[in-house]
Write an enzyme that holds these catalytic residues in place. Structure first.
Site, short mmCIF file in Angstrom:
data_model
loop_
_atom_site.label_atom_id
_atom_site.label_comp_id
_atom_site.label_asym_id
_atom_site.label_seq_id
_atom_site.Cartn_x
_atom_site.Cartn_y
_atom_site.Cartn_z
N HIS A 77 134.37 -7.70 -24.56
CA HIS A 77 135.74 -7.41 -24.97
C HIS A 77 136.45 -8.65 -25.54
O HIS A 77 136.26 -9.77 -25.06
CB HIS A 77 136.54 -6.86 -23.80
CG HIS A 77 136.68 -7.85 -22.68
ND1 HIS A 77 137.68 -8.79 -22.65
CD2 HIS A 77 135.90 -8.10 -21.60
CE1 HIS A 77 137.53 -9.54 -21.57
NE2 HIS A 77 136.45 -9.16 -20.91
N HIS A 115 125.38 -14.88 -36.90
CA HIS A 115 124.23 -14.10 -36.42
C HIS A 115 124.16 -14.24 -34.90
O HIS A 115 123.99 -15.36 -34.39
CB HIS A 115 122.95 -14.63 -37.07
CG HIS A 115 121.70 -13.93 -36.64
ND1 HIS A 115 120.47 -14.24 -37.15
CD2 HIS A 115 121.46 -12.93 -35.75
CE1 HIS A 115 119.53 -13.48 -36.61
NE2 HIS A 115 120.12 -12.67 -35.74
C1 LIG Z 1 117.77 -25.17 -31.29
C2 LIG Z 1 116.83 -25.09 -32.46
C3 LIG Z 1 117.63 -24.61 -33.70
C4 LIG Z 1 116.31 -26.48 -32.71
O1 LIG Z 1 115.41 -26.46 -33.76
P1 LIG Z 1 115.01 -27.85 -34.47
O2 LIG Z 1 116.23 -28.40 -35.13
O3 LIG Z 1 113.85 -27.55 -35.35
O4 LIG Z 1 114.68 -28.82 -33.28
P2 LIG Z 1 113.27 -29.27 -32.70
O5 LIG Z 1 112.32 -28.13 -32.59
O6 LIG Z 1 112.86 -30.47 -33.49
O7 LIG Z 1 113.64 -29.73 -31.22
C5 LIG Z 1 114.43 -30.86 -30.95
C6 LIG Z 1 114.43 -31.05 -29.43
O8 LIG Z 1 115.17 -29.99 -28.83
C7 LIG Z 1 114.31 -29.25 -27.92
N1 LIG Z 1 114.63 -27.83 -28.10
C8 LIG Z 1 114.56 -27.13 -29.25
N2 LIG Z 1 114.98 -25.88 -29.05
C9 LIG Z 1 115.29 -25.78 -27.75
C10 LIG Z 1 115.76 -24.72 -26.96
N3 LIG Z 1 116.01 -23.52 -27.49
N4 LIG Z 1 116.00 -24.97 -25.66
C11 LIG Z 1 115.76 -26.19 -25.11
N5 LIG Z 1 115.31 -27.25 -25.82
C12 LIG Z 1 115.08 -27.03 -27.14
C13 LIG Z 1 112.88 -29.59 -28.34
O9 LIG Z 1 112.01 -29.43 -27.26
C14 LIG Z 1 113.05 -31.01 -28.79
O10 LIG Z 1 113.12 -31.83 -27.66
P3 LIG Z 1 112.46 -33.33 -27.66
O11 LIG Z 1 113.22 -34.08 -28.73
O12 LIG Z 1 112.73 -33.80 -26.28
O13 LIG Z 1 111.03 -33.13 -28.01
C15 LIG Z 1 115.66 -24.08 -32.24
O14 LIG Z 1 114.67 -24.60 -31.40
C16 LIG Z 1 116.13 -22.75 -31.66
O15 LIG Z 1 116.21 -22.54 -30.45
N6 LIG Z 1 116.45 -21.84 -32.59
C17 LIG Z 1 116.89 -20.50 -32.27
C18 LIG Z 1 115.82 -19.50 -32.71
C19 LIG Z 1 116.26 -18.09 -32.54
O16 LIG Z 1 116.96 -17.74 -31.61
N7 LIG Z 1 115.88 -17.25 -33.49
C20 LIG Z 1 116.32 -15.86 -33.49
C21 LIG Z 1 115.81 -15.19 -34.72
S1 LIG Z 1 116.33 -13.51 -34.75
#
Ligand SMILES: CC(C)(COP(=O)(O)OP(=O)(O)OC[C@H]1O[C@@H](n2cnc3c(N)ncnc32)[C@H](O)[C@@H]1OP(=O)(O)O)[C@@H](O)C(=O)NCCC(=O)NCCS
Length: 206
Positions: free
Chosen positions: A130, A139
């Protein structure tokens, strides 16, 4: 006059939108995509945008998961009449406001007093409680939950299964990582991960 609904974007996200429109017995006039290699989707022929006469009266949905590209296209195609796609198994309060171009997937809930902007994706089983206020091109990914009164700025993505506690304000073009729990306000462009969510970096672009 029968509405002509055009689906712009023959992606995986496009498949979900086509499926929702078909479940609602909406006739799809055409699916279009810029990619010349994309020929068909779910048994429908994919056309190029140049095949369409944009002076004709269409309704359209931008079925593009990338928030920036969705915004860019909507600015280019600002003269178009955009429609919505609501899955029949989505629960949307009669007291919620949802603007054109927004899609709500199966199992999602949008509760009373929520206001959702244009070209927003409320993905599968997401919960928008709400009085949330969600800006354009956001998104909310599958299984993410927003408690009451959350505000989200333009273009932000809330990742899979993330939770946001009540009354938090999230800025524009931020990314909330999958599974994060957001308990404090989030600045514009921040990328947040973990429990509780902390910023790991900032985007420089929109
Ligand atoms: C947060 C996010 C955008 C980061 O992506 P990125 O910029 O490519 O970052 P990286 O993969 O290089 O990760 C960077 C650091 O954050 C950490 N990390 C990334 N995503 C994380 C998450 N969701 N939760 C906890 N830690 C996360 C990685 O382990 C890494 O840690 P380190 O530096 O200690 O090794 C991505 O991991 C994510 O969660 N995206 C959401 C995806 C999603 O929900 N998609 C839905 C589609 S419908």
């Amino acid at each position: 006059m029968e509405n002509k609904v055009i689906v712009y974007g023959a992606s995986g996200h496009g498949k979900v939108i086509i499926d929702i429109l078909q479940k609602n017995n909406v006739s799809i006039h055409a699916v279009i995509d810029d990619n010349p290699n994309c020929e068909s989707i779910l048994g429908l022929k994919v056309h190029r945008p140049s095949d369409l006469d944009f002076s004709e009266k269409y309704q359209m949905i931008l079925s593009i998961g990338n928030n920036e590209i969705r915004k860019k296209l909507s600015l280019q195609l600002h003269q178009i009449d955009y429609t919505n796609a609501f899955h029949p198994k989505a629960i949307i309060s009669n007291h919620a406001v949802i603007n054109p171009g927004t899609v709500v997937m199966a199992g999602a809930i949008v509760n009373a007093g929520a206001v959702i902007g244009k070209h927003v994706i409320i993905n599968t089983s997401a919960i928008v409680e709400h009085d949330c206020v969600i800006s354009d091109f956001v998104h909310i990914s599958p299984n993410a939950s927003l408690a009451g009164g959350v505000q989200i700025g333009e273009g932000t993505q809330v990742g899979l299964g993330a939770s946001v506690i009540q009354n938090v304000k999230i800025g524009k073009w931020a990314v909330i990582g999958a599974g994060a729990v957001v308990i404090n306000d989030v600045p514009d462009f921040a990328v947040m991960v973990g429990i509780p969510a902390k910023s790991i970096k900032f985007h420089t672009n929109e």
